[in-house]
Design an enzyme around this catalytic site. Structure first.
Site, mmCIF file in Angstrom:
data_model
loop_
_atom_site.group_PDB
_atom_site.id
_atom_site.type_symbol
_atom_site.label_atom_id
_atom_site.label_comp_id
_atom_site.label_asym_id
_atom_site.label_seq_id
_atom_site.Cartn_x
_atom_site.Cartn_y
_atom_site.Cartn_z
ATOM 1 N N TYR A 151 -16.246 7.727 -11.308
ATOM 2 C CA TYR A 151 -14.969 7.019 -11.110
ATOM 3 C C TYR A 151 -14.858 6.503 -9.678
ATOM 4 O O TYR A 151 -14.613 5.307 -9.452
ATOM 5 C CB TYR A 151 -13.807 7.964 -11.438
ATOM 6 C CG TYR A 151 -12.457 7.488 -10.954
ATOM 7 C CD1 TYR A 151 -11.781 6.438 -11.569
ATOM 8 C CD2 TYR A 151 -11.837 8.108 -9.857
ATOM 9 C CE1 TYR A 151 -10.539 6.008 -11.106
ATOM 10 C CE2 TYR A 151 -10.596 7.692 -9.399
ATOM 11 C CZ TYR A 151 -9.954 6.642 -10.029
ATOM 12 O OH TYR A 151 -8.726 6.228 -9.568
ATOM 13 N N TRP A 169 -3.630 11.151 -5.833
ATOM 14 C CA TRP A 169 -2.907 12.128 -6.667
ATOM 15 C C TRP A 169 -1.588 11.540 -7.206
ATOM 16 O O TRP A 169 -0.506 12.093 -7.024
ATOM 17 C CB TRP A 169 -2.623 13.408 -5.868
ATOM 18 C CG TRP A 169 -3.822 14.141 -5.362
ATOM 19 C CD1 TRP A 169 -5.082 13.662 -5.144
ATOM 20 C CD2 TRP A 169 -3.859 15.529 -4.974
ATOM 21 N NE1 TRP A 169 -5.896 14.664 -4.654
ATOM 22 C CE2 TRP A 169 -5.175 15.817 -4.532
ATOM 23 C CE3 TRP A 169 -2.907 16.559 -4.951
ATOM 24 C CZ2 TRP A 169 -5.559 17.085 -4.076
ATOM 25 C CZ3 TRP A 169 -3.289 17.807 -4.492
ATOM 26 C CH2 TRP A 169 -4.597 18.072 -4.070
ATOM 27 N N THR A 225 -9.128 5.111 -15.340
ATOM 28 C CA THR A 225 -8.702 6.215 -14.472
ATOM 29 C C THR A 225 -9.054 7.618 -15.004
ATOM 30 O O THR A 225 -8.634 8.609 -14.412
ATOM 31 C CB THR A 225 -7.171 6.157 -14.236
ATOM 32 O OG1 THR A 225 -6.514 6.187 -15.506
ATOM 33 C CG2 THR A 225 -6.775 4.902 -13.489
ATOM 34 N N LYS A 275 -14.832 2.584 -8.306
ATOM 35 C CA LYS A 275 -13.700 2.066 -7.534
ATOM 36 C C LYS A 275 -14.188 1.530 -6.179
ATOM 37 O O LYS A 275 -13.707 0.510 -5.700
ATOM 38 C CB LYS A 275 -12.651 3.170 -7.318
ATOM 39 C CG LYS A 275 -11.908 3.621 -8.561
ATOM 40 C CD LYS A 275 -11.009 2.565 -9.180
ATOM 41 C CE LYS A 275 -9.805 2.221 -8.346
ATOM 42 N NZ LYS A 275 -8.909 1.258 -9.043
ATOM 43 N N ALA A 292 -6.940 -0.343 -14.388
ATOM 44 C CA ALA A 292 -8.098 0.447 -13.944
ATOM 45 C C ALA A 292 -8.555 1.353 -15.078
ATOM 46 O O ALA A 292 -7.837 1.553 -16.062
ATOM 47 C CB ALA A 292 -7.729 1.298 -12.724
ATOM 48 N N ASP A 301 -8.391 7.754 -3.136
ATOM 49 C CA ASP A 301 -8.969 8.697 -2.166
ATOM 50 C C ASP A 301 -10.336 9.211 -2.640
ATOM 51 O O ASP A 301 -11.109 9.734 -1.843
ATOM 52 C CB ASP A 301 -8.018 9.880 -1.947
ATOM 53 C CG ASP A 301 -7.645 10.605 -3.238
ATOM 54 O OD1 ASP A 301 -7.556 9.942 -4.296
ATOM 55 O OD2 ASP A 301 -7.447 11.830 -3.195
ATOM 56 N N ILE A 347 -8.780 -7.950 -17.522
ATOM 57 C CA ILE A 347 -9.200 -8.336 -16.158
ATOM 58 C C ILE A 347 -10.703 -8.578 -16.041
ATOM 59 O O ILE A 347 -11.171 -9.084 -15.027
ATOM 60 C CB ILE A 347 -8.753 -7.307 -15.084
ATOM 61 C CG1 ILE A 347 -9.412 -5.927 -15.308
ATOM 62 C CG2 ILE A 347 -7.238 -7.192 -15.020
ATOM 63 C CD1 ILE A 347 -9.358 -5.014 -14.087
#
Ligand SMILES: NC(=O)c1ccc[n+]([C@@H]2O[C@H](COP(=O)([O-])OP(=O)(O)OC[C@H]3O[C@@H](n4cnc5c(N)ncnc54)[C@H](OP(=O)(O)O)[C@@H]3O)[C@@H](O)[C@H]2O)c1
Length: 282
Positions: free
Chosen positions: A127, A152, A64, A131, A62, A104, A39
């Site tokens: 992180y 989560w 992560t 994001k 991503a 979140d 990507i």
């Protein structure tokens, strides 16, 4: 029939979509993993988008590894920030609706009520920061987009908190789990179901949106629930984040106020399903 290009298709969420794809007869998916589509490569992204008339690009790719990101900020930024910018630009050029997944962890956790999409992000770790930068690129460059923040995330298998707890319980007599971070677990199948159904019907809410399972718990309570559901007798000791000393800071409170168009279910019901049944969707 709507065509959907999925990036990061071998990750936790991408794999869930592959497993549930047959439940969306109105969607035809093309699956691209990291090897078939990077990507961060603008040319490759444009070429992939030019291969057919896509309605959506669903970005499940991503970086992560939350703690590892603290020592690899460039790698995290490249995928979560630059990658999102490349996809946003590519989708804008190709007239494709970008469905981007975020977290979140863009919030600082100082709230005591659920975060809405309008609340200001203030990420605490690398992180979350990468994001949040990715989200901003999506909002700025994609002409049509839906950013879905979730929290989560876990699946029936793979690398996630649920599977880690189950694995550790096979060799440990006691586990220490933090009890001062509150959020909502999210079963990947529920997230995939919510997104997929709206893509199929053309009703996906636009802009920044929030999806998780409902209710809240601490990681400690989540761990206890996992062992209760599986009937595993193990002592779980509550510890503070300060005592646990993870490399990355995490929000103390990161409950997401759900976007009304999404329907969800209590986190405990979703966990029960994930641990006791196979391939069920709500
Ligand atoms: N996991 C959570 O607890 C959680 C919580 C909230 C939000 N989210 C968000 O939910 C989304 C899905 O997370 P997940 O748990 O499914 O993540 P995941 O299991 O780590 O999957 C991410 C996938 O992206 C791939 N990837 C990495 N760099 C890439 C690149 N340059 N081009 C293409 N693919 C690349 C990875 O490949 P490799 O494995 O080869 O690196 C992996 O297959 C992410 O946006 C994440 O930020 C996750």
């Amino acid at each position: 029939m709507k065509h959907v290009l999925v990036t990061g298709a071998l990750g936790q969420l991408g794999s869930t979509f592959q497993r549930l794809a047959h439940r969306f007869p109105g969607l035809e998916f093309v699956w691209m993993d990291r090897n078939s589509l990077d990507i961060t490569d603008p040319e490759a992204v444009s070429q992939a988008l030019a291969q057919r008339r896509y309605s959506y690009l669903l970005n499940c790719a991503a970086y992560t590894a939350v703690d590892q990101a603290e020592s690899e900020p460039e790698a995290a930024d490249r995928i979560n920030h630059l990658g999102a910018c490349v996809l946003a630009q590519g989708c804008a050029d190709a007239g494709v609706h970008l469905v981007h997944i975020s977290t979140d962890y863009v919030f600082d956790g100082t709230s005591s009520i659920a975060y809405t999409p309008e609340d200001a992000p203030n990420p605490q770790g690398v992180y979350g920061a990468t994001k949040w930068k990715g989200e901003q690129c999506v909002s700025r460059y994609a002409q049509r987009y839906t950013t879905v923040r979730t929290s989560w995330l876990y699946d029936r298998t793979g690398k996630n908190f649920v599977q880690t707890m189950l694995r550790l319980s096979q060799t440990q007599k006691e586990l220490r789990v933090v009890n001062d971070q509150i959020g909502s677990p999210t079963f990947t199948e529920d997230l995939a179901w919510a997104i997929g159904a709206h893509m199929e019907q053309g009703t996906l809410p636009k802009g920044i949106t929030h999806f998780s399972n409902t209710g809240s718990c601490s990681w400690f309570e989540f761990a206890q629930a996992i062992f209760e559901e599986r009937g595993i007798d193990i002592h779980v000791a509550p510890v503070s984040s300060a005592a646990y000393q993870a490399a990355a800071p995490r929000p103390a409170y990161s409950l997401l106020a759900l976007t009304p168009q999404y329907s969800s279910r209590p986190w405990r019901a979703a966990l029960k399903d994930a641990l006791t049944t196979h391939n069920q969707t709500p």
